[in-house]
Design an enzyme around this catalytic site. Structure first.
Site, PDB file in Angstrom:
ATOM      1  N   HIS A   1       2.847   8.938  -6.936  1.00  0.00           N
ATOM      2  CA  HIS A   1       3.740  10.092  -7.075  1.00  0.00           C
ATOM      3  C   HIS A   1       4.437  10.047  -8.440  1.00  0.00           C
ATOM      4  O   HIS A   1       4.491  11.049  -9.153  1.00  0.00           O
ATOM      5  CB  HIS A   1       4.762  10.072  -5.935  1.00  0.00           C
TER       6      HIS A   1
ATOM      7  N   HIS B   1       0.842  -1.212   0.000  1.00  0.00           N
ATOM      8  CA  HIS B   1       0.000   0.000   0.000  1.00  0.00           C
ATOM      9  C   HIS B   1       0.873   1.257   0.000  1.00  0.00           C
ATOM     10  O   HIS B   1       0.635   2.186  -0.788  1.00  0.00           O
ATOM     11  CB  HIS B   1      -0.936   0.000   1.216  1.00  0.00           C
ATOM     12  N   GLU B   2       1.886   1.282   0.852  1.00  0.00           N
ATOM     13  CA  GLU B   2       2.774   2.461   0.905  1.00  0.00           C
ATOM     14  C   GLU B   2       3.537   2.601  -0.413  1.00  0.00           C
ATOM     15  O   GLU B   2       3.738   3.716  -0.892  1.00  0.00           O
ATOM     16  CB  GLU B   2       3.729   2.370   2.100  1.00  0.00           C
TER      17      GLU B   2
ATOM     18  N   HIS C   1       1.580   4.501  -2.907  1.00  0.00           N
ATOM     19  CA  HIS C   1       1.683   5.970  -2.861  1.00  0.00           C
ATOM     20  C   HIS C   1       2.881   6.452  -3.684  1.00  0.00           C
ATOM     21  O   HIS C   1       2.804   7.486  -4.354  1.00  0.00           O
ATOM     22  CB  HIS C   1       1.816   6.457  -1.414  1.00  0.00           C
TER      23      HIS C   1
HETATM   24 ZN    ZN Z   1      -2.045   5.330   2.492  1.00  0.00          ZN
END
Ligand code: ZN
Length: 230
Positions: free
Chosen positions: A108, A100-101, A104
Site C-alpha cells: 500500500h 505477510h500482513e 500488504h
Molecule cells: Zn495476504
C-alpha cells in the site's frame, strides 16, 4: 444451469478437491509451525510492529481480532488485524503470517500497481457477486430468457474471476516482502526460513485453488451458453 446437470460435476469437482487439499495443507503447515517457537522470541504483533516501524509506518496500528487465520490488512482503515493466536504467538507460523500482513501494508505504501488495482475493483466485484445471485434466481423464474441471462451471468462471473486472478500476484508479492523483511531485520533466522515458506506457500495455494474453481465454473457457464444457442 438451474436444474441438476451432471456436466456441472465435471467442472465443479476438480476445483472443489483442489480447494479441500489446499485447506488441509494449510492447516497441516500452520498447525505444525505454530508449535515451533521462533528463536527471536517475538510475538506476531511485535514482529509486525517492527516491520511497520522500520518502514516508517508508525501510524499503522496492529490490532487483535477474534477467529482463526482471520488475519488481514485493511487498506481503508490503514490498519493491520491479527488473529489472537498470531497476535500473541511466538511461533514461526505467527511471525510468518504477521509479516505477510505487514507485506500488504508495504504494498500500500509503495503504491504497488497490482495492490491498487485489486483495491479499485473491490466495489465492482462485490456488486458482481450480488448481481450474480440475482441473475441466478431471475433465470430460474424467467427461463425463456435463458440465452440473455446466461451471458449476463458470464459477464458478472468474469469480473469475479478477474478479482481472483489479480489476488494471486498481490498475495505472492506480500509473502516475498514478508520474507525479505523478516531476514533483513533478523526477526527470523536462516534455519527457520523453510518453516515460514511452508506456511506462506500453503496459504497462497488456497488462492490458487479459488482461482482454478472460478475458471472452471466460467468454462461451465460458457458451455451452457454455447448449448443454448443450438
Ligand atoms: Zn495476504
Amino acid at each position: 444451469m438451474f436444474f441438476f446437470d451432471p456436466l456441472w460435476l465435471v467442472f465443479a469437482v476438480p476445483g472443489l478437491l483442489l480447494g479441500i487439499w489446499a485447506q488441509i495443507k494449510l492447516h497441516h503447515a500452520y498447525g505444525k509451525y505454530s508449535k515451533v517457537p521462533v528463536d527471536s522470541g517475538m510475538t506476531g504483533a511485535q514482529a509486525a510492529r517492527e516491520i511497520l516501524d522500520r518502514a516508517g509506518l508508525n501510524n499503522v496500528p496492529v490490532e487483535e481480532i477474534p477467529g482463526q487465520l482471520s488475519d488481514h490488512y485493511d487498506p481503508t482503515k490503514r490498519a493491520l488485524f491479527l488473529s489472537s493466536d498470531n497476535y500473541h504467538g511466538q511461533s514461526v507460523a505467527a511471525v510468518g503470517v504477521a509479516a505477510h500482513e505487514s507485506g500488504h501494508a508495504l504494498q500500500h505504501q509503495a503504491a504497488y500497481a497490482m495492490f491498487n488495482f485489486r483495491m479499485a475493483i473491490v466495489p465492482v466485484t462485490q456488486f458482481a457477486s450480488m448481481a450474480y445471485m440475482g441473475i441466478f434466481f431471475a433465470g430460474f423464474i424467467f427461463r425463456s430468457y435463458f440465452p440473455t441471462f446466461i451471458w449476463i451471468a458470464i459477464g458478472l462471473f468474469c469480473v469475479m474471476t478477474l478479482f481472483q486472478l489479480v489476488t494471486l500476484p498481490v498475495e505472492f508479492d506480500a509473502s516475498r516482502r514478508a520474507k525479505e523483511q523478516l531476514f533483513r531485520l533478523g526477526l527470523v533466522h536462516e534455519h527457520e526460513r523453510a518453516g515460514v515458506s511452508k506456511v506462506l506457500d500453503a496459504a497462497a495455494l488456497t488462492y490458487v485453488a479459488a482461482l482454478v474453481s472460478s475458471v472452471l465454473q466460467l468454462l461451465y457457464l460458457l458451455t451452457l451458453a454455447r448449448d443454448s444457442r443450438r
